[in-house]
Design a protein around this motif. Structure first.
Motif, PDB file in Angstrom:
ATOM      1  N   THR A 136       5.677  18.505   9.983  1.00  0.00           N
ATOM      2  CA  THR A 136       6.796  19.371   9.608  1.00  0.00           C
ATOM      3  C   THR A 136       7.783  19.385  10.766  1.00  0.00           C
ATOM      4  O   THR A 136       7.444  18.991  11.894  1.00  0.00           O
ATOM      5  CB  THR A 136       6.321  20.804   9.329  1.00  0.00           C
ATOM      6  OG1 THR A 136       5.942  21.405  10.584  1.00  0.00           O
ATOM      7  CG2 THR A 136       5.131  20.819   8.388  1.00  0.00           C
ATOM      8  N   PRO A 137       9.012  19.853  10.546  1.00  0.00           N
ATOM      9  CA  PRO A 137       9.997  19.873  11.634  1.00  0.00           C
ATOM     10  C   PRO A 137       9.551  20.687  12.842  1.00  0.00           C
ATOM     11  O   PRO A 137       9.974  20.404  13.967  1.00  0.00           O
ATOM     12  CB  PRO A 137      11.229  20.500  10.976  1.00  0.00           C
ATOM     13  CG  PRO A 137      11.073  20.212   9.521  1.00  0.00           C
ATOM     14  CD  PRO A 137       9.610  20.260   9.253  1.00  0.00           C
TER      15      PRO A 137
ATOM     16  N   VAL B 242      13.815  12.533  12.888  1.00  0.00           N
ATOM     17  CA  VAL B 242      14.132  13.649  12.015  1.00  0.00           C
ATOM     18  C   VAL B 242      13.035  13.643  10.944  1.00  0.00           C
ATOM     19  O   VAL B 242      12.827  12.654  10.252  1.00  0.00           O
ATOM     20  CB  VAL B 242      15.510  13.507  11.348  1.00  0.00           C
ATOM     21  CG1 VAL B 242      15.736  14.656  10.395  1.00  0.00           C
ATOM     22  CG2 VAL B 242      16.613  13.460  12.400  1.00  0.00           C
ATOM     23  N   ALA B 243      12.311  14.734  10.874  1.00  0.00           N
ATOM     24  CA  ALA B 243      11.207  14.798   9.904  1.00  0.00           C
ATOM     25  C   ALA B 243      11.746  14.555   8.495  1.00  0.00           C
ATOM     26  O   ALA B 243      12.858  14.959   8.167  1.00  0.00           O
ATOM     27  CB  ALA B 243      10.533  16.162   9.990  1.00  0.00           C
ATOM     28  N   PRO B 244      10.963  13.889   7.645  1.00  0.00           N
ATOM     29  CA  PRO B 244      11.393  13.621   6.286  1.00  0.00           C
ATOM     30  C   PRO B 244      11.825  14.895   5.545  1.00  0.00           C
ATOM     31  O   PRO B 244      12.677  14.857   4.672  1.00  0.00           O
ATOM     32  CB  PRO B 244      10.144  13.005   5.637  1.00  0.00           C
ATOM     33  CG  PRO B 244       9.358  12.441   6.777  1.00  0.00           C
ATOM     34  CD  PRO B 244       9.623  13.341   7.933  1.00  0.00           C
ATOM     35  N   HIS B 245      11.259  16.036   5.913  1.00  0.00           N
ATOM     36  CA  HIS B 245      11.570  17.296   5.241  1.00  0.00           C
ATOM     37  C   HIS B 245      13.032  17.714   5.465  1.00  0.00           C
ATOM     38  O   HIS B 245      13.578  18.491   4.720  1.00  0.00           O
ATOM     39  CB  HIS B 245      10.643  18.397   5.760  1.00  0.00           C
ATOM     40  CG  HIS B 245       9.222  17.935   5.898  1.00  0.00           C
ATOM     41  ND1 HIS B 245       8.363  17.855   4.853  1.00  0.00           N
ATOM     42  CD2 HIS B 245       8.533  17.480   6.987  1.00  0.00           C
ATOM     43  CE1 HIS B 245       7.170  17.387   5.270  1.00  0.00           C
ATOM     44  NE2 HIS B 245       7.264  17.168   6.558  1.00  0.00           N
ATOM     45  N   LEU B 246      13.648  17.152   6.553  1.00  0.00           N
ATOM     46  CA  LEU B 246      15.029  17.506   6.847  1.00  0.00           C
ATOM     47  C   LEU B 246      16.003  16.418   6.449  1.00  0.00           C
ATOM     48  O   LEU B 246      17.208  16.607   6.457  1.00  0.00           O
ATOM     49  CB  LEU B 246      15.208  17.799   8.344  1.00  0.00           C
ATOM     50  CG  LEU B 246      14.444  18.984   8.920  1.00  0.00           C
ATOM     51  CD1 LEU B 246      14.798  19.155  10.391  1.00  0.00           C
ATOM     52  CD2 LEU B 246      14.766  20.258   8.151  1.00  0.00           C
ATOM     53  N   ALA B 247      15.481  15.222   6.179  1.00  0.00           N
ATOM     54  CA  ALA B 247      16.364  14.083   5.892  1.00  0.00           C
ATOM     55  C   ALA B 247      17.030  14.243   4.526  1.00  0.00           C
ATOM     56  O   ALA B 247      16.458  14.792   3.581  1.00  0.00           O
ATOM     57  CB  ALA B 247      15.544  12.783   5.921  1.00  0.00           C
ATOM     58  N   GLY B 248      18.244  13.688   4.417  1.00  0.00           N
ATOM     59  CA  GLY B 248      18.947  13.670   3.148  1.00  0.00           C
ATOM     60  C   GLY B 248      19.368  15.016   2.661  1.00  0.00           C
ATOM     61  O   GLY B 248      19.655  15.157   1.497  1.00  0.00           O
TER      62      GLY B 248
END
Length: 441
Positions: free
Chosen positions: A409-410, A435-441
């Motif tokens: 997680t971030p 950048v954690a995937p949870h924050l990407a896009g």
């Protein structure tokens, strides 16, 4: 064996591959062969030499020495090993990494000297490459040269040169198959870099008695931490006092980690011991310590989750890493990417850091000396007492890091450690910004 064709299109990698095949042993400690080739080269230095040995803290000590001396206006040369990504990292001239073209020319000169008059002298990879770098440094019109010992001290190729100031950092158990099974034996090998009448700075707060005794035997000028120099203060502000000199109101070095004040104290002792030949201002000390950089030593990479890179690869350095991680504060989950050499004392390393790690990602490394990821996982499992921890295996540090980033997680933390190969595998494409995937896009 035929050396690389000496045309302009031959690469440094081809020379390095050639060097790896020259000698039947990867490590063959001794100075006879390397001294003979150095004599053929006419290798000599007209400037002061600072030689740094020890188990941990060598790289940080060399980096701080270089940074301060550069700020004082000196033309510096630096030789360190091993490298993280590119071989050229091993040699810096006036603060800049040497160009591969210059190294290739130096390799050619060593090869010619090695085979002079048909009397060929066998050299290991480290001996050959060390001679090439030393030759390059000797030709560069420098004011001071800083040399990091590769392994031990007494029989290391760097020790073919007489030092003007020896620095011995912390001593711990490592490379025991070559240096001995206890701190006293290892300390005796490190002490071999001392020279009669020359200062030797011992920054280990509790050095082996063998180091103290050897200084007396050879007539070296011993500077001991806590006796001849010391520091006071903390991460906010600190001061140093030694023989006839004091520094006050110093900022913490730019290198992170609780052990850096000990390393910095040794650096200031060395510069004080050489002040008649290399005068240093207090401002140069302040500027140098504030600007020093060294990848892979408790390096915190910007981004989310937090990424920590550390080349800690023996019990002492892993203990320091654990202290530094603990001082960072709370993280919901800490992920560890770990790859290590098979000959390391793995049990105390794993036991010391395990309470801080929640998810392990064991990785293979691209060298025959490395323990396999599966072997590392098995060693870890045999020591494991927690039932809330997971572990997986991966074929490379990059794959292991990708898996850790995907799972994190971030707010989490990822630490990469265990070997120069482990950290180098992460840095080979540049410093990662996560950048954690949870924050990407």
């Amino acid at each position: 064996m035929t050396p690389p064709d000496k045309t302009l299109d031959k690469t440094l990698d081809q020379w390095l591959a050639y060097c790896e095949q020259l000698h039947p042993k990867a490590i063959d400690l001794g100075l006879e062969r390397v001294k003979a080739v150095a004599q053929r080269l006419g290798l000599a230095f007209a400037c002061p030499i600072i030689t740094v040995a020890g188990t941990n803290g060598k790289g940080s000590t060399c980096a701080m020495l270089e940074a301060i001396l550069l700020q004082a206006g000196y033309r510096t040369g630096l030789f360190t090993s091993p490298h993280l990504v590119h071989f050229e990292e091993r040699c810096r001239i006036r603060g800049e990494m040497v160009d591969a073209t210059d190294l290739i020319a130096a390799f050619d000169r060593v090869e010619r000297a090695r085979g002079q008059n048909g009397d060929e002298i066998s050299l290991t990879y480290f001996e050959f490459t060390t001679l090439a770098i030393l030759q390059l440094l000797a030709e560069s019109g420098l004011d001071v040269v800083i040399l990091e010992v590769g392994l031990g001290g007494r029989l290391d190729a760097v020790n073919l040169l007489d030092t003007d100031c020896a620095v011995i950092t912390s001593i711990d158990l490592d490379h025991m198959e070559f240096l001995g099974n206890d701190r006293e034996s290892i300390g005796r090998e490190k002490a071999g870099i001392m020279r009669a009448g020359k200062p030797v700075i011992v920054s280990d707060p509790m050095p082996p008695q063998s180091i103290v005794e050897h200084a007396a035997q050879v007539g070296a000028d011993l500077w001991r931490f806590g006796h001849d120099f010391n520091f006071s203060g903390d991460k906010q502000q600190w001061g140093w006092a030694g023989r006839g000199r004091r520094y006050a109101g110093l900022a913490y070095p730019a290198l992170r980690g609780a052990n850096q004040l000990v390393n910095a104290a040794g650096v200031l002792a060395a510069l004080t011991a050489l002040r008649d030949r290399l005068p240093i201002t207090a401002q140069a000390v302040r500027n140098g310590l504030s600007m020093v950089a060294l990848p892979g030593r408790f390096q915190i990479v910007p981004g989310q989750p937090t990424l920590v890179l550390d080349v800690a690869h023996n019990p002492h350095s892993v203990a320091a890493l654990a202290e530094n991680l603990d001082a960072m504060g709370f993280y919901p989950c800490t992920h560890a990417v770990f790859g290590a050499m098979a000959d390391k004392d793995l049990a105390p390393m794993l036991v010391r850091v395990s309470p801080l790690i929640d998810k392990w990602y064991f990785t293979d490394l691209p060298t025959a000396r490395a323990a396999s990821a599966e072997s590392l996982k098995s060693r870890w499992a045999a020591l494991q007492t927690r039932n809330d921890v997971s572990a997986s295996t991966w074929q490379s540090p990059e794959q292991a890091l990708q898996a850790a980033v995907k799972a994190a997680t971030p707010a989490d933390r990822i630490v990469v450690f265990g070997s120069f190969y482990t950290v180098g595998g992460i840095l080979k494409d540049g410093v990662p910004r996560l950048v954690a995937p949870h924050l990407a896009g």
